[in-house]
Design an enzyme around this catalytic site. Structure first.
Site, PDB file in Angstrom:
ATOM      1  N   HIS A   1      43.044  42.363  41.940  1.00 51.17           N
ATOM      2  CA  HIS A   1      43.228  41.739  43.255  1.00 51.17           C
ATOM      3  C   HIS A   1      44.335  42.469  44.034  1.00 51.17           C
ATOM      4  CE1 HIS A   1      41.742  37.842  41.165  1.00 51.17           C
ATOM      5  NE2 HIS A   1      40.795  38.184  41.998  1.00 51.17           N
TER       6      HIS A   1
ATOM      7  N   LYS B   1      34.357  23.771  40.166  1.00 52.98           N
ATOM      8  CA  LYS B   1      34.905  24.720  39.193  1.00 52.98           C
ATOM      9  C   LYS B   1      36.206  24.187  38.619  1.00 52.98           C
ATOM     10  CE  LYS B   1      33.879  29.615  40.035  1.00 52.98           C
ATOM     11  NZ  LYS B   1      34.443  30.806  40.688  1.00 52.98           N
TER      12      LYS B   1
ATOM     13  N   ARG C   1      33.484  45.596  42.164  1.00 56.35           N
ATOM     14  CA  ARG C   1      33.737  46.202  40.857  1.00 56.35           C
ATOM     15  C   ARG C   1      32.479  46.980  40.476  1.00 56.35           C
ATOM     16  NH1 ARG C   1      36.199  40.462  39.132  1.00 56.35           N
ATOM     17  NH2 ARG C   1      34.410  39.963  40.420  1.00 56.35           N
TER      18      ARG C   1
ATOM     19  N   SER D   1      39.332  37.574  36.449  1.00 51.44           N
ATOM     20  CA  SER D   1      40.308  36.538  36.081  1.00 51.44           C
ATOM     21  C   SER D   1      39.868  35.805  34.810  1.00 51.44           C
ATOM     22  CB  SER D   1      40.460  35.525  37.215  1.00 51.44           C
ATOM     23  OG  SER D   1      41.039  36.136  38.331  1.00 51.44           O
TER      24      SER D   1
HETATM   25  P1  ADP Z   1      37.251  36.835  39.678  1.00 56.40           P
HETATM   26  O1  ADP Z   1      37.519  35.405  39.279  1.00 56.40           O
HETATM   27  O2  ADP Z   1      35.885  37.329  39.289  1.00 56.40           O
HETATM   28  O3  ADP Z   1      38.305  37.794  39.292  1.00 56.40           O
HETATM   29  P2  ADP Z   1      37.805  36.103  42.497  1.00 56.40           P
HETATM   30  O4  ADP Z   1      36.921  35.056  43.062  1.00 56.40           O
HETATM   31  O5  ADP Z   1      39.194  35.701  42.229  1.00 56.40           O
HETATM   32  O6  ADP Z   1      37.131  36.803  41.241  1.00 56.40           O
HETATM   33  O7  ADP Z   1      37.755  37.397  43.408  1.00 56.40           O
HETATM   34  C1  ADP Z   1      38.111  37.478  44.745  1.00 56.40           C
HETATM   35  C2  ADP Z   1      37.714  38.840  45.241  1.00 56.40           C
HETATM   36  O8  ADP Z   1      38.442  39.836  44.536  1.00 56.40           O
HETATM   37  C3  ADP Z   1      36.235  39.219  45.042  1.00 56.40           C
HETATM   38  O9  ADP Z   1      35.830  40.009  46.129  1.00 56.40           O
HETATM   39  C4  ADP Z   1      36.244  40.038  43.796  1.00 56.40           C
HETATM   40  O10 ADP Z   1      35.159  40.940  43.747  1.00 56.40           O
HETATM   41  C5  ADP Z   1      37.550  40.774  43.963  1.00 56.40           C
HETATM   42  N1  ADP Z   1      38.064  41.227  42.678  1.00 56.40           N
HETATM   43  C6  ADP Z   1      38.345  40.498  41.591  1.00 56.40           C
HETATM   44  N2  ADP Z   1      38.758  41.291  40.573  1.00 56.40           N
HETATM   45  C7  ADP Z   1      38.716  42.557  41.047  1.00 56.40           C
HETATM   46  C8  ADP Z   1      38.989  43.847  40.482  1.00 56.40           C
HETATM   47  N3  ADP Z   1      39.322  43.986  39.221  1.00 56.40           N
HETATM   48  N4  ADP Z   1      38.849  44.914  41.289  1.00 56.40           N
HETATM   49  C9  ADP Z   1      38.446  44.756  42.571  1.00 56.40           C
HETATM   50  N5  ADP Z   1      38.150  43.597  43.152  1.00 56.40           N
HETATM   51  C10 ADP Z   1      38.283  42.511  42.408  1.00 56.40           C
END
Ligand code: ADP
Length: 160
Positions: free
Chosen positions: A17, A41, A90, A128
């Protein structure tokens, strides 16, 4: 392009992030990291805890603000005149869901666009949920999250 929104669960914020936030700040003057609250969730951290962690991790960037909404993303953005969302991509597996989400947002507000930023290769498989799983089992998450988040995870699972 001035102000964009970066929506997600951020439960908790990871280095993936942070990588997207840094890239977005090269494009936009202001960025609001928005926790999208989904009552279906179950979260590990409360929304307020995640907001505080994001504030700590982004404190070096005054252009970053943190907020949450339980409503529609486009409603939140329209009220504030924000026409762009930033999302991270990703692997290709992200693409399908992102494509339908972006088109849905645009259907709800035709002036709204989502900008996709590619992650750095080292964060390609970082979610996450993986961080929560590894931390729950007592594994080392220092390669995945900022130090303040690692500390919060240790505290959370020490109490559990
Ligand atoms: P997650 O729970 O899958 O990590 P989130 O809902 O918190 O995802 O993600 C918010 C945004 O950040 C989404 O656009 C997601 O694709 C992006 N994101 C999450 N992890 C990464 C990463 N490792 N690299 C790039 N973008 C990410």
């Amino acid at each position: 392009m001035t102000h964009a929104i970066y929506p997600g669960s951020f439960d908790p914020i990871t280095l993936g992030h942070v990588n997207i936030i840094e890239r977005a700040l090269n494009i936009f003057e202001e960025l609001t990291v928005l926790i999208a609250v989904n009552s279906e969730k179950k979260r590990l951290f409360a929304v307020e805890e995640n907001e505080e962690l994001i504030r700590t991790v982004t404190h070096q960037w005054p252009q970053v603000t943190v907020d949450h909404t339980a409503g529609l993303l486009v409603d939140y953005c329209r009220e504030r005149g924000i026409r762009n969302a930033v999302r991270g991509l990703r692997a290709v597996t992200d693409f399908d869901a992102e494509f339908s989400m972006a088109l849905t947002h645009r259907n709800l507000w035709c002036e709204f666009d989502t900008i996709y930023l590619m992650t750095s290769a080292e964060y390609m498989y970082l979610h996450s949920s993986i961080v929560r799983q590894v931390a729950r089992m007592g594994g080392d998450v220092s390669k995945f999250v900022p130090a303040s988040v690692e500390q919060a995870l240790t505290t959370k699972f020490a109490k559990a």
